[in-house]
Write a protein that holds these residues in place. Structure first.
Motif: not given
Length: 319
Positions: A167, A170, A197
């Motif tokens: 995550t 991103f 994300a």
């Protein structure tokens, strides 16, 4: 097998439908390396324009040049991670029905070559950021590479942390464009992007868990440790927080700008929620693989995304 110095690496022969051995398909090493660098996933790096777009700072020539440089640097860094990751995961990938076709797992790209090119690209990305961008951009790109390499070696084996690291990758993509241009990043931007994300990452893990129910431990080290119920909870929670944060941003203005024709900021909430709900259909079915694949293969989701982008752009421009 390929001879030393040969430009071609051949796959082992496999029997065809007629029972005769199929002709081996020769794949050049450069093509194998390009495939390992995941060109289709470079679309994720378009996120580098997210912060400047949110701030309405895309019109200048300086912004265009800087964002092009940042896109190229992040693509090099991400490709370095893919090369090293595939070299480290070659054995596990061979047990996966899809990943077994990756060039390193299939024997088309030697492990040592993938490691070497990955290291070269990683160093070049950091050096380029230091030379062509501001120090904070170089620091963020270095942090991204360090975190992703730690993920490849160790963090992907740590429960929950593996989701957070992917995550964060991103989120860093979305942050770096703003960092390169010196644009302040709002709390709503960071919360919405981060949890959006996490929604997609958890949905992808959930889909893998559903599709590989009997072979989880063979294909991803931690997949067997997660239950489908837990992963479903994570993507549902992340989707809810992302929607809430976006709604708070949309309502924060408290009204419509004097020159605006319609309350585009508030209206964009409709398209944003529709996009989340549409993506959740694939997550619920267990077919939400790579985010770029979901977006590219579903026309309705692409149209909703374009509608949201248009309304968001009008909101930022106060038109």
């Amino acid at each position: 097998m390929a001879e030393r110095g040969s430009a071609l690496i051949e796959r082992p022969e496999r029997p065809g439908r007629s029972g005769r051995p199929a002709q081996p398909r020769a794949v050049t090493l450069p093509v194998g390396l390009l495939r390992t660098a995941r060109p289709r996933q470079w679309i994720k790096n378009v996120l580098v324009v997210a912060a400047p777009a949110a701030a309405g700072d895309l019109g200048s020539r300086h912004a265009a040049v800087q964002l092009s440089i940042v896109f190229a640097l992040f693509t090099a860094a991400a490709s370095a991670v893919y090369l090293i990751n595939d070299a480290l995961d070659a054995d596990a990938d061979r047990a996966h029905p899809v990943k077994c076709h990756r060039p390193v797992a299939a024997g088309e790209v030697p492990v040592t070559v993938a490691h070497t090119l990955g290291a070269v690209l990683g160093v070049a990305a950091v050096a380029g950021a230091a030379a062509l961008c501001n120090p904070m951009t170089g620091a963020l790109l270095t942090a991204y590479l360090s975190m992703q390499l730690a993920y490849c070696v160790w963090l992907k084996h740590v429960l929950v942390v593996d989701l957070v690291v992917v995550t964060a990758g991103f989120l860093m993509r979305a942050m770096i464009g703003g960092v390169a241009l010196g644009i302040p990043l709002s709390r709503w931007f960071l919360i919405t992007t981060g949890f959006g994300a996490l929604f997609m990452v958890a949905a992808k893990r959930y889909s893998e868990a559903v599709q590989m129910e009997d072979r989880k431990g063979e294909t991803r080290a931690l997949l067997g440790e997660y239950t489908t119920g837990y992963l479903r909870f994570v993507w549902q929670l992340a989707a809810g927080v992302a929607v809430l944060a976006y709604c708070l941003w949309a309502l924060e203005s408290g009204g419509v700008a004097a020159q605006a024709l319609l309350p585009w900021r508030q209206l964009s909430v409709i398209a944003f929620i529709l996009a989340v709900l549409r993506y959740a259909v694939f997550a619920d079915r267990g077919t939400a693989g790579a985010p770029e694949d979901v977006v590219l293969r579903d026309r309705a989701l692409a149209v909703i995304g374009l509608m949201w982008a248009a309304m968001y752009g009008l909101a930022v421009a106060d038109l």
